[in-house]
Enzyme design. Structure first.
Site, PDB file in Angstrom:
ATOM      1  N   ASN A 121       0.885  -1.166   0.000  1.00 58.41           N
ATOM      2  CA  ASN A 121       0.000   0.000   0.000  1.00 58.41           C
ATOM      3  C   ASN A 121       0.924   1.217   0.000  1.00 58.41           C
ATOM      4  O   ASN A 121       1.484   1.581   1.034  1.00 58.41           O
ATOM      5  CB  ASN A 121      -0.871  -0.042   1.267  1.00 58.41           C
ATOM      6  N   ARG A 162      -2.516  -2.038  -3.478  1.00 57.99           N
ATOM      7  CA  ARG A 162      -3.735  -1.251  -3.330  1.00 57.99           C
ATOM      8  C   ARG A 162      -3.622  -0.058  -4.264  1.00 57.99           C
ATOM      9  O   ARG A 162      -2.661   0.719  -4.172  1.00 57.99           O
ATOM     10  CB  ARG A 162      -3.849  -0.767  -1.890  1.00 57.99           C
ATOM     11  N   HIS A 183     -12.678   3.159  -0.631  1.00 58.69           N
ATOM     12  CA  HIS A 183     -12.665   2.176   0.472  1.00 58.69           C
ATOM     13  C   HIS A 183     -13.297   0.846   0.044  1.00 58.69           C
ATOM     14  O   HIS A 183     -13.790   0.081   0.872  1.00 58.69           O
ATOM     15  CB  HIS A 183     -13.399   2.706   1.726  1.00 58.69           C
ATOM     16  N   ARG A 186     -10.182  16.318   6.114  1.00 51.95           N
ATOM     17  CA  ARG A 186     -11.023  16.664   4.950  1.00 51.95           C
ATOM     18  C   ARG A 186     -12.425  17.017   5.441  1.00 51.95           C
ATOM     19  O   ARG A 186     -12.906  16.416   6.389  1.00 51.95           O
ATOM     20  CB  ARG A 186     -11.096  15.469   3.995  1.00 51.95           C
ATOM     21  N   GLU A 227      -8.113  -4.829   4.660  1.00 51.88           N
ATOM     22  CA  GLU A 227      -7.937  -4.586   3.222  1.00 51.88           C
ATOM     23  C   GLU A 227      -6.758  -5.390   2.666  1.00 51.88           C
ATOM     24  O   GLU A 227      -6.797  -5.845   1.526  1.00 51.88           O
ATOM     25  CB  GLU A 227      -7.706  -3.082   2.987  1.00 51.88           C
TER      26      GLU A 227
END
Ligand code: AMP
Length: 408
Positions: free
Chosen positions: A16, A101, A189, A249, A387
């Site tokens: 990742n 990823r 996601h 964010r 993940e």
């Protein structure tokens, strides 16, 4: 996914890659569905002062290496170091593939794909859609191809899981020619949601066909409406900015605010990007921290306000997604905040009482798997996401499917 008949010594590297860090794990196991991580770690400080750290399956630190001042190895050298280290540490293991990823698959990639020169070129075209993430994902794939050309690589996309959404969930109400250019809602996601979609029916088979809202609440946060394990709507859109407030964010913001900032305050694209990706969210509202732990431990009123704003918007989006899919049979909390914050889960559930959501305070504090109260109409779960495991499964699945088609 096709069963994979790899030997127990086969290993899959999962990567990742971010702007200055690269997280990795190595999975081993008898089949794609019985994989376990044997080492996890990260290379941080890429481009400035790289540091290589790794832990074994029991989370004990087994590597911590920094390079001398003046040395500043690039990505290929760092990946070379990682591969050598894996070879030394996992003696007898054979690395059979690497899975990455990748944040954006655009409209082209709706499933994991074997990385080839053509695929890399196609991914380059998607950089404008995810300028902060995609270039680093691609750089890691190119660097690995350079140092280990014969190692099969597979790209696994955060957007792919959402490709099942109906048109009305994917489309902004803008002129069609802009939609045709790819200005639409993609959602993110996806690897996390896909893992939850597999895991939930194992824990609660009666929910296999249910209307479920999954709240992936981490430093990035989004929610997904799932029907029978498929995504039907989600809160993130064209980019990972939309939806609920996050660490730094803002989540959904009236686009008129951006026009105002440009026209009245002279903001350009770079300043807007900085504001929206790095200075807003929990950090902007609290003025203290982007980390939910800090906010929960602070007695500053602005910290409590930030947490309240977060919970308000999460609860609002659970209700919106229930409306979007026409039902709510279960709620799942996952990712850093969702798995760990007793307060956030309690506040969100409280706000959803009118929808038949009620949680058991003791089960919530204990971080039980099922935290709903006995009389809750809607069962509520905490399911730790994974993940990396999803990427390893996909990667070995792609490799196995290739082997099968070669043998056929
Ligand atoms: P993730 O992006 O999924 O790794 O989530 C990281 C975020 O989870 C951190 O920035 C924290 O805000 C949050 N987090 C982790 N542990 C806790 C905790 N015990 N309580 C509240 N928030 C937490």
């Amino acid at each position: 996914m096709a069963a994979h008949s790899n030997s127990g010594s086969d290993a899959c590297l999962v990567i990742n890659a971010g702007s200055s860090s690269l997280k990795f794990s190595v999975f081993q196991g008898g089949s794609a569905t019985e994989l376990e991580p044997v080492v996890t770690g990260q290379i941080s400080g890429i481009g400035t002062a790289p540091r290589f750290e790794a832990k074994d399956a029991a989370r004990h630190k087994i590597a911590d290496h920094s390079w001398a001042a003046g040395e500043n190895p690039g990505r290929p050298e760092l990946l070379h170091h990682l591969l050598d280290w894996i070879g030394d540490t996992l003696k007898g293991a054979t690395l059979v593939a690497a899975g990455h990823r990748v944040v954006h698959g655009g409209t082209r990639f709706s499933a994991p794909v074997r990385v080839t020169a053509t695929v890399l070129d196609q991914l380059e075209e998607l950089i404008p859609l995810a300028p902060l993430h995609e270039p680093h994902n691609i750089a890691a794939m190119r660097a690995l191809a350079q140092v280990y050309p014969s190692l099969p690589q597979v790209a696994c996309f955060d957007t792919a899981f959402h490709q099942t959404q109906p048109w009305q969930s994917q489309t902004f109400a803008i002129p069609r020619e802009l939609t045709a250019e790819g200005i639409r809602r993609y959602g993110f996601h996806g690897l996390s949601y896909e893992y939850i979609a597999h895991r939930l029916p194992q824990m609660a088979p009666e929910l296999a066909n249910a209307h479920v809202v999954v709240c992936h609440l981490g430093s990035g946060a989004s929610l997904c409406a799932m029907r029978a394990g498929h995504s039907v709507d989600t809160t993130m859109g064209f980019t990972a900015l939309d939806g609920v407030p996050m660490g730094t964010r803002p989540g959904a913001i009236d686009p008129g605010v951006l026009i105002y900032l440009m026209r009245e305050k002279g903001y350009g694209a770079d300043e807007l990007e900085k504001l929206l990706y790095h200075k807003s969210g929990m950090l902007g509202v609290s003025g203290l921290s982007n980390d939910m732990r800090d906010l929960e431990n602070s007695d500053h009123p602005a910290a409590a306000e930030a947490v309240e704003l977060f919970c308000h918007n999460v609860a609002k989006q659970v209700a919106a997604l229930a409306g979007s899919m026409g039902g709510l049979d279960a709620v799942v909390f996952t990712a850093g905040v969702g798995e760990n914050s007793t307060l956030v889960r309690a506040r969100v559930a409280e706000k959803l009482g009118w929808l038949g959501v009620s949680i058991d305070a003791a089960a919530n504090r204990a971080k039980a798997t099922r935290i709903s109260a006995q009389d809750s109409r809607v069962p509520v779960f905490i399911i730790p996401t994974d993940e990396e495991r999803m990427i390893a499964r996909h990667t070995l699945g792609v490799i196995a499917a290739e082997a099968l088609s070669r043998a056929a």
